[in-house]
Design a protein around this motif. Structure first.
Motif, PDB file in Angstrom:
ATOM      1  N   SER A  20       0.853  -1.184   0.000  1.00  0.00           N
ATOM      2  CA  SER A  20       0.000   0.000   0.000  1.00  0.00           C
ATOM      3  C   SER A  20       0.884   1.226   0.000  1.00  0.00           C
ATOM      4  CB  SER A  20      -0.895   0.026   1.239  1.00  0.00           C
ATOM      5  OG  SER A  20      -1.607   1.233   1.274  1.00  0.00           O
ATOM      6  N   THR A  28      -2.780  -3.693   5.419  1.00  0.00           N
ATOM      7  CA  THR A  28      -2.025  -2.730   6.214  1.00  0.00           C
ATOM      8  C   THR A  28      -2.743  -2.414   7.519  1.00  0.00           C
ATOM      9  OG1 THR A  28      -1.080  -1.728   4.223  1.00  0.00           O
ATOM     10  CG2 THR A  28      -1.014  -0.416   6.226  1.00  0.00           C
ATOM     11  N   MET A 146       5.837  -0.280   5.649  1.00  0.00           N
ATOM     12  CA  MET A 146       4.677  -0.741   4.889  1.00  0.00           C
ATOM     13  C   MET A 146       4.046   0.352   4.037  1.00  0.00           C
ATOM     14  SD  MET A 146       2.893  -3.002   7.911  1.00  0.00           S
ATOM     15  CE  MET A 146       1.532  -3.499   6.862  1.00  0.00           C
ATOM     16  N   VAL A 147       4.478   1.607   4.212  1.00  0.00           N
ATOM     17  CA  VAL A 147       3.811   2.716   3.542  1.00  0.00           C
ATOM     18  C   VAL A 147       4.837   3.655   2.916  1.00  0.00           C
ATOM     19  CG1 VAL A 147       1.828   2.647   5.103  1.00  0.00           C
ATOM     20  CG2 VAL A 147       3.787   4.075   5.679  1.00  0.00           C
TER      21      VAL A 147
END
Length: 420
Positions: A20, A28, A146-147
């Protein structure tokens, strides 16, 4: 072109496609929620015992000051465990390490519930504190990985939201449980939350690749960087004002404001509300302008703490001040994110040391606030002490800013997915 930045010590999710760019995907959200449950359990376990010291002292037939050593043992475990785990387990993949830390936390709390005597409880609280700082440092790095760079602070903030909700909901619930059933069921309940977090992390947290060449020596390289020390010093000094006030907030409210004891818990709940709002808004602001958020929050701390001797005179203004002091936690996520940018190859150690620095802020704030009270300056003097500490943090911030401009201005690290 996508950047993995493994060479900079940043972790990358090992899925074949990017999970994501923001915080909208279900995977997420579930991963962050799983890690936040662990934060909630740790926060509840740390704070709940403060309201149960009389119960614990009576059950173990010790004095309340002796019972207070149980809290000190936990804090000592945090300070020792944070850097030690980051260094010794530098080559362990992050997800298995998170699972191991949460398992140790759960076992420590189950053991605390079954402790046969005072000395064994001290030892088990120390063990329970060992994973605290390392867990928060590692989950912050995993959440950020994760982002995209523009969402890092919000990802970290959502994980840390578990800790602030622990002060708002977890601590009162655990205290209530302890008052009616005893302190042992409270530790059992915290251990169960740890097991729940363990299961959720195992199911939903992503596998994360370590940077090539990860090692204890590489983690220790963070300590060579002046900006790491400056950021940690800002945490230890600039954030100590909140603890200078909150440590003595009950006598401040009862003796100065004149609030009946029956209403104090309601006013204290405003502190938790302020922390929750600060965590959410502070993370958003940090993503938009990281350094401006740090400097701005330090200035906010100066003002909100300095006015306490005046606002403490009246119920309404005192209640607003309690909420504002809680809001000062907004700086926490920004400082955690700053460490990601300045630690380079030693991010895990730096991230875990941030929580050791907050424990130092707790100790310094309580100590200096107590000295001012003992010197006869009154309960309201803790606000002045806190404001002075915030000024110290602001000075350190400007030194850090000047060093950025003198050398090479930092750029926020982007973290993207790598192919497995």
């Amino acid at each position: 072109m996508r950047r993995a930045l493994a060479s900079a010590g940043v972790f990358a999710v090992t899925d074949s496609s990017r999970p994501s760019v923001g915080l909208g995907s279900l995977s997420t959200k579930l991963a962050i929620f799983a890690m936040a449950i662990g934060a909630f359990g740790i926060g509840t376990g740390e704070f709940a015992i403060m309201g149960l010291l009389p119960n614990l002292a009576g059950d173990l037939r010790i004095s309340e000051p002796e019972a207070g050593h149980v809290i000190s043992a936990y804090a000592f475990g945090v300070v020792v465990g944070a850097p030690l785990i980051a260094i010794l387990f530098a080559k362990v993949p992050r997800k298995p390490l998170m699972l191991g830390l949460m398992a140790l936390f759960a076992l420590g709390n189950f053991g605390s519930a079954a402790a046969p005597d005072y000395l064994s409880l001290i030892a088990l609280r120390f063990v329970s504190g060992l994973p605290h700082g390392a867990y928060f440092g590692i989950v912050a790095l995993v959440a950020a990985s994760m982002v995209d760079v523009g969402y890092r602070a919000r990802a970290v903030g959502r994980v840390m939201l578990g800790l602030t909700i622990a002060t708002l909901i977890g601590m009162p619930m655990a205290t209530w449980l302890g008052q009616y059933m005893g302190w042992r069921p409270t530790f059992t309940g915290v251990g169960i939350v740890g097991v729940l977090a363990l299961v959720m992390i195992a199911r939903f947290a992503p596998m994360v690749a370590l940077a090539d060449g990860a090692s204890p020596l590489r983690e220790l390289s963070a300590l060579k960087r002046p900006q790491v020390w400056l950021t940690l010093a800002i945490s230890a000094v600039g954030c100590g004002g909140m603890f200078a006030v909150f440590t003595y907030v009950v006598p401040l409210l009862t003796e100065v404001t004149g609030i009946p004891m029956v209403w104090v818990p309601l006013v204290l709940a405003l502190f938790g509300v302020g922390m929750t709002l600060g965590n959410i808004l502070g993370a958003y602001m940090a993503d938009k302008a990281l350094m401006a958020t740090i400097g701005g929050m330090l200035a906010f701390n100066v003002v909100s703490l300095a006015i306490i001797p005046f606002t403490a005179q009246f119920w309404l203004t005192a209640s607003i001040s309690v909420l504002l002091v809680g809001f000062t936690v907004a700086i926490g996520t920004a400082l955690q994110t700053r460490l990601m940018d300045v630690a380079a190859e030693g991010q895990t150690l730096a991230a875990t040391l941030n929580h050791a620095a907050f424990n130092m802020a707790n100790a310094l704030g309580a100590l200096l606030g107590g000295l001012a009270i003992s010197a006869g300056y009154g309960w309201g003097s803790t606000g002045v002490v806190g404001a002075i500490m915030a000024v110290g943090g602001l000075i350190l911030f400007f030194i850090s800013l000047a060093l950025d401009r003198k050398t090479q201005r930092w750029e926020p690290l982007d973290v993207v997915a790598e192919a497995a």
